[in-house]
Every structure is written in structure tokens, then in C-alpha cells.
Design a protein around this motif. Structure first.
Motif, PDB file in Angstrom:
ATOM      1  N   THR A  20       0.810  -1.216   0.000  1.00  0.00           N
ATOM      2  CA  THR A  20       0.000   0.000   0.000  1.00  0.00           C
ATOM      3  C   THR A  20       0.844   1.268   0.000  1.00  0.00           C
ATOM      4  N   ALA A  21       2.159   1.131   0.185  1.00  0.00           N
ATOM      5  CA  ALA A  21       3.026   2.302   0.100  1.00  0.00           C
ATOM      6  C   ALA A  21       3.420   2.579  -1.346  1.00  0.00           C
ATOM      7  N   CYS A  22       3.009   1.689  -2.246  1.00  0.00           N
ATOM      8  CA  CYS A  22       3.436   1.804  -3.646  1.00  0.00           C
ATOM      9  C   CYS A  22       2.345   2.459  -4.482  1.00  0.00           C
ATOM     10  N   PRO A  23       2.658   3.602  -5.117  1.00  0.00           N
ATOM     11  CA  PRO A  23       1.617   4.301  -5.882  1.00  0.00           C
ATOM     12  C   PRO A  23       1.056   3.466  -7.031  1.00  0.00           C
TER      13      PRO A  23
ATOM     14  N   ILE B 168       8.072   4.046 -10.389  1.00  0.00           N
ATOM     15  CA  ILE B 168       8.400   5.474 -10.378  1.00  0.00           C
ATOM     16  C   ILE B 168       9.710   5.726  -9.636  1.00  0.00           C
ATOM     17  N   GLN B 169      10.172   4.715  -8.912  1.00  0.00           N
ATOM     18  CA  GLN B 169      11.365   4.848  -8.064  1.00  0.00           C
ATOM     19  C   GLN B 169      11.173   5.925  -6.994  1.00  0.00           C
ATOM     20  N   CYS B 170       9.961   5.992  -6.474  1.00  0.00           N
ATOM     21  CA  CYS B 170       9.680   6.965  -5.410  1.00  0.00           C
ATOM     22  C   CYS B 170      10.262   6.498  -4.090  1.00  0.00           C
ATOM     23  N   ARG B 171      10.445   5.180  -3.984  1.00  0.00           N
ATOM     24  CA  ARG B 171      11.012   4.532  -2.803  1.00  0.00           C
ATOM     25  C   ARG B 171      10.153   4.683  -1.557  1.00  0.00           C
ATOM     26  N   GLY B 172       8.869   4.885  -1.799  1.00  0.00           N
ATOM     27  CA  GLY B 172       7.918   4.913  -0.688  1.00  0.00           C
ATOM     28  C   GLY B 172       7.869   3.578   0.026  1.00  0.00           C
ATOM     29  N   CYS B 173       8.285   2.516  -0.650  1.00  0.00           N
ATOM     30  CA  CYS B 173       8.265   1.187  -0.039  1.00  0.00           C
ATOM     31  C   CYS B 173       9.364   1.017   0.998  1.00  0.00           C
ATOM     32  N   GLU B 174      10.414   1.811   0.911  1.00  0.00           N
ATOM     33  CA  GLU B 174      11.541   1.563   1.820  1.00  0.00           C
ATOM     34  C   GLU B 174      11.206   1.838   3.285  1.00  0.00           C
ATOM     35  N   PRO B 175      10.587   2.988   3.597  1.00  0.00           N
ATOM     36  CA  PRO B 175      10.214   3.172   5.010  1.00  0.00           C
ATOM     37  C   PRO B 175       9.174   2.146   5.480  1.00  0.00           C
ATOM     38  N   ALA B 176       8.373   1.610   4.553  1.00  0.00           N
ATOM     39  CA  ALA B 176       7.327   0.655   4.943  1.00  0.00           C
ATOM     40  C   ALA B 176       7.895  -0.736   5.178  1.00  0.00           C
TER      41      ALA B 176
ATOM     42  N   VAL C 235      -1.775  -2.895   5.361  1.00  0.00           N
ATOM     43  CA  VAL C 235      -1.813  -3.529   4.046  1.00  0.00           C
ATOM     44  C   VAL C 235      -2.984  -4.505   3.896  1.00  0.00           C
ATOM     45  N   CYS C 236      -3.264  -5.286   4.940  1.00  0.00           N
ATOM     46  CA  CYS C 236      -4.227  -6.373   4.796  1.00  0.00           C
ATOM     47  C   CYS C 236      -5.631  -5.814   4.560  1.00  0.00           C
ATOM     48  N   THR C 237      -6.456  -6.609   3.909  1.00  0.00           N
ATOM     49  CA  THR C 237      -7.766  -6.118   3.496  1.00  0.00           C
ATOM     50  C   THR C 237      -8.874  -6.683   4.371  1.00  0.00           C
ATOM     51  N   ILE C 238     -10.021  -6.023   4.331  1.00  0.00           N
ATOM     52  CA  ILE C 238     -11.169  -6.484   5.113  1.00  0.00           C
ATOM     53  C   ILE C 238     -11.575  -7.889   4.651  1.00  0.00           C
ATOM     54  N   GLY C 239     -11.505  -8.140   3.349  1.00  0.00           N
ATOM     55  CA  GLY C 239     -11.830  -9.481   2.850  1.00  0.00           C
ATOM     56  C   GLY C 239     -10.917 -10.533   3.459  1.00  0.00           C
ATOM     57  N   GLY C 240      -9.635 -10.203   3.547  1.00  0.00           N
ATOM     58  CA  GLY C 240      -8.674 -11.111   4.164  1.00  0.00           C
ATOM     59  C   GLY C 240      -8.940 -11.273   5.654  1.00  0.00           C
ATOM     60  N   ASN C 241      -9.300 -10.175   6.320  1.00  0.00           N
ATOM     61  CA  ASN C 241      -9.641 -10.245   7.739  1.00  0.00           C
ATOM     62  C   ASN C 241     -10.830 -11.175   7.964  1.00  0.00           C
ATOM     63  N   VAL C 242     -11.816 -11.082   7.068  1.00  0.00           N
ATOM     64  CA  VAL C 242     -12.993 -11.946   7.171  1.00  0.00           C
ATOM     65  C   VAL C 242     -12.578 -13.407   6.963  1.00  0.00           C
ATOM     66  N   ALA C 243     -11.761 -13.656   5.949  1.00  0.00           N
ATOM     67  CA  ALA C 243     -11.364 -15.030   5.653  1.00  0.00           C
ATOM     68  C   ALA C 243     -10.586 -15.653   6.809  1.00  0.00           C
ATOM     69  N   ASN C 244      -9.784 -14.840   7.490  1.00  0.00           N
ATOM     70  CA  ASN C 244      -8.921 -15.374   8.543  1.00  0.00           C
ATOM     71  C   ASN C 244      -9.458 -15.139   9.945  1.00  0.00           C
ATOM     72  N   ASN C 245     -10.579 -14.446  10.057  1.00  0.00           N
ATOM     73  CA  ASN C 245     -11.070 -14.049  11.373  1.00  0.00           C
ATOM     74  C   ASN C 245      -9.923 -13.406  12.161  1.00  0.00           C
TER      75      ASN C 245
END
Lengths: 373, 475, 294
Positions: A21-24, A65-73, B135-145
Motif C-alpha cells: 500500500t506504500a506503492c503508488p 516510479i522509483q519513489c522509494r515509498g516502499c523503503e520506510p514501509a 496492508v491487509c484487506t477487510i476481505g482477508g480479515n474476514v477469511a482469517n477471522n
């Protein structure tokens, strides 16, 4: 194919997915192909398992994009920026490196760049540049024909002026210089001695050429005097690849904010857009707020956790579709914040956002304006 | 067989991935398990698309495997035998929020933390907060409780789901549960939550939203031993206090965390207990004081109350970056998940240390102590030959030790592939047979995420039939 | 009587039903008279207050269980309608104070039941947190004994609140309570009278009480409103348009009325799953014949 990636770096990714989710580009597509975890897995497929370089695989790498937003995450400290730079460098060897090099050649020749830029500006005034092409190139709405002079006033700090920015946005350098002088620093302007830092070349996969340019900058500047950079992408590159004492200008001023005079703040609500290479690479984005706060009425944060705007150096020109979608996401975040103006410490971001109609300004310009009263 | 792809493309256009390398990305989730192989990957945008994809898969005799963010740690999302992958991450919109009824309808691809951020301006949040919540999704939360640190007082995901729109394994669409107080019929909604993608695909979820508590107190208690920290946890519960969270970290992980984020944890302590109470200001002060006193009685060497939001955030940052801290020690780790009765925590922990040492592995412990939910982290370097054998052997012994102490296989990660071989240690043949009957009521043909949870011998045998995909189909 | 005796008595053939106190005997339809009646064993097997769990045989009365829990300062989510633990779980209704006590289904951690084949089957587990395998306890709770006959359960318990008080008002807006009281134990409303259960630490209860003063005049009451015989399940929003005789649980949607709720039809796919569930668990239809949750 051997991408030349160090296996010790590749092993650090455990595929936990906390980067997604840190990746655009993952945020836009919902497709793991366009995520850091996915791209690293593709590097493994290509390097370790001989996966062919299909158009899908190449697209996955090209769209980073090489924004590197993934690195802190990343909890595992995967050197993603290095992995993708290496990948792009290896792939460029296969794909028209000479053409890329040629396209970036003007950046290394400051006078040519300025003359060409002025010519383009004249053409723009004469309506000879069709708007679709201007948009595709991400050109500012009004390129400058003439640039005000920028002269050194001392040697307490070195203000790095670079290539495109000097040609297109010299007023930012002037503002930065004015702010530094207001804080009592004598400023050496680096000018044509040290033009392009090589960041865009590295992005384009031209690693050797990039390093030659960086070395030229290193050689031209004094290693004992702070080098201040008002373009976050260049600053990040010089921090990582030059041996100089490099600071983002906001980062430097945040340590000396008490030296700036107290003036009436501008009556503006300012949204700070953190350039990726300031936030994720230099991790110095807090400084922008520290420096700016006394000079504006209100600072408002965007609610997208510093997600990339899609500019990415030349990315917006090379991958306009994805860049546009990433920018749309940023635009909605800006809309929700309802600022008078967006402050961005990177010229690429500014131009990319301005091309979509956002009123952008460099933090130094705001401070310089407030100081003028 | 190429008809499958063209049929899928007729529905999804260019949102079907068939390139071998692209499919290879989805062979795995966040677990260490290998051996998956994905068929075409379908990026769906609507319930109707999911339905059509499922129907096409059925017509072509292929299994289906739903996928959210792929952050599961038990291999639940690993595709076996080239199934059609139904990716839901693009279905990421919050559809409706009703603060009066305290309900939000969301699509399954909404990220857990994004939902809470969306609700924040309204003064609400979604209570389950797994460590992968960004990162994890609500659908995944439902699947895994799914669980998380704050499920001690608030309950795990099942307590926060009111209704689920599901594309069933036969392609029909059903709404399980409802917004009324006690929906009619069997509690199929309750069963579906934690179904690990084997009972159908959630395409729309009604979640309960929880008001943000006006007051929070966070305590950090230091102890000489993990045993004292664990006994404090039991004593707090025995005293009739149910904190919002009670997390224990052992000395090894405290040192790693402190080196990593400098959150102010005491590195000389044998273990620390992070306890949080929330509610109204009067009650939280009383409970915080009582927890502090109980801690002192149990031998706490220091008790520190976070003075403000910044301090509290820093303490939680330390807890939540524990895994990142571990990565500074070795490149790889295996995160386990078992539950034991709280009174057995200290004894089982002793065994965990002993097991790891015997297998020449470093182990660190950070866990949801309030629930008795252990999370031993086995640290290793994947480049070391044969290391996975030792990691798995140690893991098996940890599971056995937890079961011997009266515990269960998993508190929040699920069974998936990881715990499947251990199911028959916890359940009899008859027990497993009944779980299979439950599954077959939803999926008589065993099309949804086959090969998981129920051990071989108790489960549909058609996974072998699914293996009969012609060679070279994927080129 | 032991659990083993219960298994033997149920055996593996012939229609059979469990009777508790017969307080909810007609829920789900009349029992087929051919069914042999058995009773479940009773008694508390293991109570671990510090684990917040209790293992109890199904024939134990809820009153007996509550008595044991009270002695250790705890309570559970089961409603006490003068019946047995097994009966309460088979029916699956929540306590009137569900807002404070949690739902019945969330409180059933493990079930041990006798299958149609006469086997003792265990679903769930003894710990307060568990995702090991499919959720059989959720399935059995509220299944009216149509899938298996419950012999023993492990329930989650909870500490009693430090203080609690019922307040009564005739001029308060019951739908405004949720935004005033953070965690009410119950909000009941009969169309004119609102009765709220406040519970927690004394300062919090006092705070809530003061806050409630802003929306009506309140007097202390000695308990919940008297409930009407027929239980309805509505959405919380539907309560706003109720009329006639009723007592409603605001924020929950349960309503007690003087006439039964019209039959709630299941959707076709849900009916199909339910029928397969019944057929898979009880192929010969011997468990509680005549009763159905559908």
C-alpha cells in the motif's frame, strides 16, 4: 538473464507484503505485478529462474516510479531503490542505451539547455508548441525566456543550481538564496561548474554516465562547505552518490530557523506536498514544516501518507498514463485539504502538479515572499 | 484450455494476467511455504465480475482461490494446482457509513487501516488491528477471522462483521447474516468468517464500527523474568480487569526494538508488559492504577505510565516495529502463532526457548499475552543450507508444546497449509469429518481454495483431479 | 449422568431430542412425537476465573451457572429464561444486556455434541482466542439441536462491572443515548419509557448519569422493562417506526412484542446451504425431527 543483482540484497525480501500500500502503482492498479514485492519477485524470476523478458515483465519494471515509498514501509530494510536501479541499468543495456543517453544529453550542457529552453519559451509564446505535446513533455505553462542573474555573495554555504531547474525555475534559486542571506549566510552559487547531478540518468538506467556526472559535481565543489540543494531529487542523489556534505535546503534551515527574522506571515493555507526523495530517501520532510510554519497562516497535511504524485523525474514523460493516474489520486487528496497553494520542494513534482492545474510553489519562494513583506 | 483465458478476457478485458512470471508472483503469500502454482489471475472490479469468473472457472473444471493483499502467514492464499485467482484488491471502496446504526458497508479490498482512517473524522474505527493492518484487506480479515493487539477487549473480526455478500463456490450470490439483531437460520455468516476462502468469496461486507474511546492509558511494566510478566497478565484478568490490550515482549526483542527505534524500552529488563486500558477518564485511571499495583505485587521493577499521546505512540511504535527490528538481526524470520491458557504462558515460553536452542535457532517472543496468544519468532538466514528443516522442526515442537499445555493451533493466522498437518493432533477423525461436512454444505464440489485447512484423508480428494491440468498450458 | 452416558443414551438410530426445562419448547416448530426424549448431563466441570472460561454440561441450568460465576465476580452472555445452558445455546438468543455482555455466539468457545451417528464430536477449543479450523461452535449455536445434540460447552466469562444502575425516563430520546453513553449495558424502550443500564467504574457511571441529565429526567429503576412474549429481530433503524405494544433493545434491534414476527424467508442460496448442512450433519433426519431453523 543475469540482472547483476547482488543475491545478498535479494534475499532480504521476505515477501511479507507490507510494502504494497506504500506503492503508488499498486494503489492505482491493485495488481501485484506493479508492487515492490511483485517487482522483487519478478527480479528473482528473471535472474534466478530464467524467466523471459516479456513485455509484461518489462512493463512492471518500467512503471516503477522509483519513489522509494516502499523503503520506510519495509520491516526488513530491503534496499529496494538499489535493486530497481540495478535492474533498470541492466535492462537499459539491452534497450537503446544510446538513444536514452542522447535524450538526456542537454542536461549535461547547461548553456545549450538554457538556449534551447529559451527557444522553446519563444516557440511557446508564438503558439508553436501544440498543447498536447507540451503536456506530454510536462512543460511549465510559461517557460522563462530570460533568467534573472544569480551571483555568489560568500562561501558559508554552496547552493547547488543544477540543470533543468536553473533553466526553468531560476526564481526558486533566487528565493533560496534570499532566504539564506536573510539568515546571515554568504551563498556560493555553484552554477555551470557543477551542472547536472546525474539523478535522471540513473533513473533511466544509465548508471555509468550518471556516476561520471556526479563525480564532476563532486570535483567542482568544496567538500568542507555544506552543499544545499533545493531540488529533493537532486539532493537525494547527491547524498547517496557524492562524497559531499549535502543537505536539503529545508533540512539545513530547520537547524537555523532562529536566525531568520520574524515577519508577518503570509495569509495563506499551504498544503505541503512531500517530494518522495525528500520523505522516503532523505527522510527530512519534517524540516519543511519547521521552516515554513512561521511564515504562513496555516499548514495543512495531505491525507495520503506522503504518496508519490507521479512525477518521478522523467517518469511522467515516459509513462504518462500511469503518472496521470497516480497524480489523480494526489489531486483528490489536495482537493480534500482545500489549500490556497501547494508547497513542493521538488521542481519535477511542482511541474507535474501544475500541469494538472494545481497552484504550486517552492517553500523557499513562500518564505522569500514573506520576508519581502 | 486456452478457451479459459479468452472466456475470462471476454469478461475482464485486459484485467487477466497469464504471463508466467506474473503468475509466479502469486505462488506465495507472506508465509514461507513454496509449491503453489497460479492459473490466470483475474483482477475483478464488481460482484458480477467475480460471479462470472467463478462460473467460467467451474465450466472449465478449475478451482478458484480468492486473494486480497496476500499477507497471510499460514499459506491460506497459496494457489494449488493452477486455480483461477480471483484478486479483490481493486474492489477497495467504502460504500456506505451509517454512524447511527454503527455500520459500514465496504468492498473486500478495502485496506484495514484505510477503513479506520476513513472513519476517524467521524469518531469511529474498525476494531480488529492485525499487525499487517496498513496492508491487509477487510476481505482477508474476514477469511482469517483476524485478531490484533486490541482484540483482547473488543473481540476478533467475527464480532465485528454483521453481514457478508458472498459469491458462493457454485457461482450463486448470497447475503449471509444481516443487519437485524438475530438473523434467521443457521449462523452462516459466523461460519463464513474464518472460512479461509473455502466457503466462497466475500464481495461486500457490513462491518460494525466502534466509537473511539475518549480516554486511553498506556502502561509499560518491566520485569526481571518473562514468568513474572506472564503471571501479571493472569493476575490482571483474575482481578476482573479486561484491558484493551496486554502485550509482552521478552528481553531479546526489547533490545532489538530499542536499538532500532529508541522507543524508551528498558533493555535491562527480562521482559516488559505493555498494557492499555481505554474508555472514560475516571475508569481508565482506576484500572491503570490497579494494573500498576498488580504489576508491583508480581515483582515489576518499574512501572511507567505514558504521559501523553506522543509517549504512547512511541511505545506502540516499539511494539509494532518489532518485526522490523528482528530483520536487523537476521535477514529472515518465521512467525509462529499458537494459543495457550494464560496460566500456562510462562511454562510454554520456557519450552519455546529450550526448543529453539536445541535446534540451534535464535528465538524472540512478542505476543498478545492477554489472550494467551504466543508469537515466537524464529530467526534465521535463508542462505544457510538446511536451515528450513530446522525451522520447521522447531515449529512443529512449539505447536506440540502448546497443544500439550491445553492450547490450540492458531489464534489469528489460521490453518491454511501451515497448520493442516497438525489438525489431527487437536481434532479426532470425527471432529475433522464434521468440519468437512460444514465445508461441503457451502462447497459440495470442493472448488473454493481446495487443499487447505482440512488434512488430506478427511478432505475432498478432487485436488488430485485438479492436478490434471495439461502440461505446457501456460507455456 | 456423564457425557459418556449421554452419548450412549442418544445412540446411533431413531428420532431423538434433548429436553431441558422445556421453557422454549416450541421454537422452530413442534417436535415430531416419534422422537425419544433424553436429558443432557448437568454440572460445572471446570471453572477458571483467571482464564475467564467455564466448562459446563448442557443440562446445567443457567441460574446454577450464574450462581457459580457470581461467587467469583463474573457473568456470562447467556440469557436466563429459567432454562438450561444447552437450551439457551440451542436457541441462540442474546441476553437483554447484549451491549454490555457481548453476543451469545461470541461466548461459545467449544462445543462437545453427539452427532447423528452417535459419536461425540468436539468443535472449537478451550482458549479465548482460536482460529483452528472451521467454526463449529458458531454453527451449533442457535441450530435448535438439528445438527448435533450439545452435551458440554466451554463459555467465555466476563468480570462483573464495578457498579451498575438502571435508569428510567419518560422524556428522553432513546436514540440519542448512544452518542451520550460510551458503553451502555442496555437501552430499552417501549415507545414512551426509556430504560438504560449504566455499568462500569463508579466515576464513569456518575459521569454518564450527569450527561444523561441533558436529555431527560431520570429516576433509578430496579431492572429491565418487563418483556413481552414474542421476540422479533429487526435492524436498529427499523425500531424508529415501531408502534403498538413493544419493548425494543435500541442499538441492537431485538424487539419483544405481543404477537409473533412473521416468518422470515431465507434467500434461495442460503436455503440451499442450510438444507445441505442439515443433510450432511443428520442424513437420516433423526435429530430433533419437526424442528427447523429455516
Amino acid at each position: 538473464m543475469d540482472l547483476g543483482i547482488n543475491p545478498d540484497e535479494l534475499v532480504t525480501c521476505m515477501q511479507c507484503g507490507l510494502c504494497l500500500t506504500a506503492c503508488p502503482t499498486y494503489r492505482i492498479t491493485g495488481d501485484e505485478t506493479y508492487s515492490p514485492r511483485g517487482r522483487i519477485a519478478l527480479m528473482r524470476e528473471v535472474q534466478d529462474h530464467g524467466a523471459p523478458l516479456t513485455s509484461e515483465v518489462l512493463d512492471a519494471f518500467d512503471t516503477c516510479i522509483q519513489c522509494r515509498g516502499c523503503e520506510p514501509a519495509c520491516p526488513s530494510g530491503v534496499p529496494y531503490g538499489h535493486l530497481i536501479e540495478q535492474t533498470k541499468a541492466s535492462l537499459t543495456q539491452q534497450r537503446h542505451p544510446a538513444l536514452r543517453s542522447l535524450l538526456l544529453r542537454p542536461l549535461t550542457m547547461p548553456r545549450v539547455l538554457r538556449v534551447g529552453s529559451s527557444a522553446l519559451a519563444l516557440a511557446q509564446r508564438a503558439r508553436l508548441v501544440p498543447p498536447p505535446i507540451a503536456r506530454r513533455l510536462g512543460l511549465p505553462a510559461r517557460l522563462p525566456i530570460r533568467r534573472p542573474a544569480l551571483r555568489s555573495t560568500g562561501n558559508d554555504v554552496q547552493l547547488f543550481t543544477g540543470c533543468v531547474m536553473d533553466a526553468w525555475q531560476r526564481e526558486v534559486h533566487l528565493a533560496a538564496k534570499a532566504v539564506l542571506e536573510a539568515a546571515g549566510f554568504g551563498v556560493r552559487v555553484t552554477g555551470d561548474d557543477a551542472p547536472c547531478c546525474g539523478a535522471l540518468h540513473l533513473h533511466a538506467g544509465l548508471r555509468d554516465e550518471s556516476q561520471r556526472l556526479t563525480d564532476r559535481v563532486t570535483a567542482a565543489l568544496d567538500p568542507h562547505v555544506p552543499v544545499l540543494v533545493d531540488s529533493a531529487g537532486c539532493g537525494a542523489h547527491l547524498k547517496e552518490h557524492s562524497g559531499l556534505s549535502v543537505f536539503d535546503i529545508q533540512e539545513f534551515l530547520a537547524q537555523h530557523v532562529d536566525r531568520l527574522p520574524t515577519v508577518k506571515p503570509l495569509d495563506l493555507k499551504v498544503a505541503v506536498q512531500d517530494p518522495c526523495h525528500l520523505r522516503h530517501v532523505q527522510r527530512a520532510h519534517a524540516a519543511t514544516r519547521t521552516v515554513l510554519r512561521p511564515f504562513v497562516r496555516e499548514i495543512v497535511e495531505l491525507d495520503d501518507d506522503g504518496m508519490c504524485c507521479g512525477a518521478g523525474g522523467a517518469y511522467s514523460v515516459l509513462e504518462p498514463e500511469m503518472a496521470g493516474q497516480v497524480r489523480d489520486r494526489k489531486m483528490s487528496s489536495i482537493d480534500r485539504a482545500r489549500p490556497d497553494v501547494v508547497a513542493s520542494a521538488n521542481p519535477g513534482c511542482s511541474m507535474h502538479l501544475a500541469a494538472a492545474g494545481v497552484s504550486t510553489v517552492h517553500p523557499m519562494e513562500l518564505i522569500a515572499q514573506a520576508l519581502k513583506g | 484450455m486456452s478457451d479459459l483465458v479468452s472466456d475470462l478476457r471476454a469478461v475482464l478485458g485486459d484485467r487477466v494476467r497469464v504471463d508466467a512470471a506474473q503468475r509466479a508472483l502469486l505462488r506465495r503469500d507472506a508465509s514461507v511455504f513454496e509449491g503453489g502454482s497460479a492459473g490466470p489471475v483475474c483482477l475483478c472490479d464488481t460482484t458480477e465480475e467475480v460471479q462470472q469468473v467463478v462460473r467460467i472457472a467451474i465450466a472449465h473444471g478449475r478451482a478458484i482461490v480468492p486473494r486480497g493483499a496476500g499477507t497471510g502467514l499460514a499459506g491460506g492464499a497459496i494457489p494449488l494446482a493452477d486455480p483461477v485467482i480471483v484478486s479483490l484488491s481493486r474492489m477497495n471502496r467504502v460504500l456506505e457509513v451509517d454512524t447511527d446504526a454503527r455500520i459500514a458497508w465496504v468492498q473486500p479490498g478495502v485496506v484495514n487501516l484505510d477503513l479506520s482512517k476513513h472513519l476517524a473524522p467521524l469518531g469511529f474505527h474498525f476494531a480488529p488491528d492485525p499487525s499487517s493492518q496498513q496492508v491487509c484487506t477487510i476481505g482477508g480479515n474476514v477469511a482469517n477471522n483476524s485478531g490484533g493487539p486490541h482484540c483482547l477487549a473488543y473481540g476478533v473480526t467475527n464480532a465485528h462483521i454483521l453481514a457478508v455478500e458472498v459469491v458462493l463456490p457454485d457461482g450463486e450470490i448470497a447475503v449471509l447474516g444481516g443487519l437485524d439483531a438475530e438473523p434467521a437460520g443457521y449462523d452462516l455468516r459466523g461460519v463464513f468468517v474464518g472460512g479461509e476462502g473455502m466457503l466462497g468469496i466475500a464481495t461486500r461486507v457490513a462491518v460494525r464500527i466502534t466509537p473511539n474511546p475518549p480516554a486511553v492509558r498506556t502502561l509499560l511494566l518491566s520485569f526481571a523474568t518473562t514468568r513474572e510478566a506472564a503471571s501479571t497478565v493472569s493476575a490482571v484478568i483474575a482481578a476482573g480487569i479486561v484491558p484493551a490490550a496486554m502485550e509482552v515482549m521478552d528481553q531479546r526483542i526489547v533490545i532489538a526494538v530499542e536499538n532500532y527505534v529508541h522507543a524508551g524500552y528498558p533493555t535491562d529488563a527480562g521482559a516488559v508488559l505493555l498494557a492499555e486500558v481505554d474508555g472514560q477518564s475516571g475508569g481508565v485511571d482506576i484500572d491503570a492504577e490497579r494494573i500498576a499495583n498488580i504489576g508491583r505485587e508480581q515483582g515489576a521493577t518499574s512501572v511507567h505510565l505514558a504521559e501523553d499521546d506522543n509517549q504512547r505512540a512511541l511505545l506502540w511504535k516499539g511494539r509494532k516495529t518489532a518485526f522490523g527490528a528482528v530483520a536487523q538481526v537476521t535477514p529472515n524470520y518465521y512467525l509462529h502463532d499458537t494459543v495457550v491458557p494464560r496460566s500456562q504462558l510462562a511454562d510454554v515460553l520456557d519450552q519455546v526457548y529450550e526448543i529453539a536452542e536445541r535446534h540451534d535457532l535464535l528465538v524472540m517472543n512478542v505476543f498478545h499475552a492477554g489472550d494467551g496468544n504466543l508469537h515466537p519468532l524464529l530467526l534465521f538466514d535463508a542462505r544457510e543450507p538446511g536451515v528450513y528443516d530446522r525451522v520447521h522442526a522447531a515449529g512443529a515442537e512449539i505447536v506440540k508444546a502448546s497443544l500439550a499445555a491445553g492450547g490450540v493451533l492458531s489464534g489469528e493466522h489460521g490453518v491454511g497449509i501451515e497448520k493442516q498437518p497438525y489438525m489431527s493432533m487437536l481434532f479426532s477423525d470425527d471432529d475433522l469429518d464434521h468440519q468437512e461436512r460444514l465445508r461441503r454444505a457451502f462447497d459440495p464440489a470442493c472448488r473454493a481454495n481446495p487443499g487447505k485447512v482440512i488434512p488430506e484423508g478427511h478432505s475432498c480428494a478432487d485436488i488430485q483431479h485438479l492436478h490434471a491440468v495439461p502440461e505446457g498450458v501456460w507455456g | 449422568m456423564t457425557l459418556a452416558d449421554f452419548v450412549t443414551e442418544i445412540g446411533d438410530s431413531g428420532p431423538v431430542a434433548v429436553q431441558g426445562c422445556r421453557t422454549r419448547w416450541d421454537v422452530g416448530g413442534p417436535l415430531d412425537p416419534s422422537a425419544r426424549l433424553v436429558t443432557a448431563p448437568s454440572g460445572i466441570v471446570d471453572y477458571l476465573p483467571e482464564e475467564m472460561t467455564v466448562t459446563v454440561l448442557a443440562g446445567t441450568t443457567v441460574a446454577e451457572l450464574n450462581h457459580a460465576l457470581l461467587a467469583r465476580g463474573q457473568r456470562c452472555a447467556l440469557p436466563d429464561r429459567h432454562g438450561t445452558v444447552g437450551g439457551a445455546i440451542a436457541v441462540g438468543e442474546n441476553h437483554t444486556e447484549v451491549l454490555g455482555r457481548g453476543t451469545l455466539r461470541a461466548s461459545v468457545l467449544q462445543v462437545r455434541y453427539v452427532s447423528a451417528e452417535g459419536k461425540l464430536v468436539t468443535g472449537g477449543g478451550p482458549t479465548v482466542k482460536n482460529v483452528s479450523g472451521f467454526d463449529i461452535p458458531r454453527l451449533l449455536t442457535g441450530s435448535l439441536g438439528t445438527l448435533g445434540l450439545i452435551g458440554e460447552v466451554i463459555l467465555r466469562t466476563n468480570p462483573l462491572p464495578a457498579t451498575s444502575v438502571w435508569l428510567d425516563s419518560v422524556d428522553a430520546d432513546p436514540f440519542a443515548i448512544a452518542s451520550i453513553v460510551l458503553r451502555p449495558g442496555a437501552v430499552l424502550w417501549d415507545g414512551t419509557r426509556t430504560r438504560v443500564l449504566l455499568e462500569g467504574h463508579a466515576p464513569d457511571v456518575a459521569h454518564d448519569r450527569t450527561a444523561l441529565g441533558g436529555c431527560g429526567n431520570w429516576t433509578e429503576a430496579d431492572g429491565a422493562l418487563d418483556l413481552l412474549p414474542h421476540r422479533w429481530s429487526l435492524t436498529p433503524a427499523e425500531l424508529r417506526s415501531l408502534n403498538g405494544n413493544f419493548v425494543a433493545s435500541v442499538g441492537v434491534g431485538t424487539v419483544w412484542r405481543d404477537h409473533p414476527q412473521p416468518r422470515r424467508e431465507l434467500s434461495e442460496p442460503v436455503r440451499a446451504i442450510s438444507e445441505r448442512m442439515k443433510a450432511n450433519f443428520d442424513p437420516t433426519g433423526r435429530l430433533n425431527p419437526g424442528r427447523s431453523v429455516c
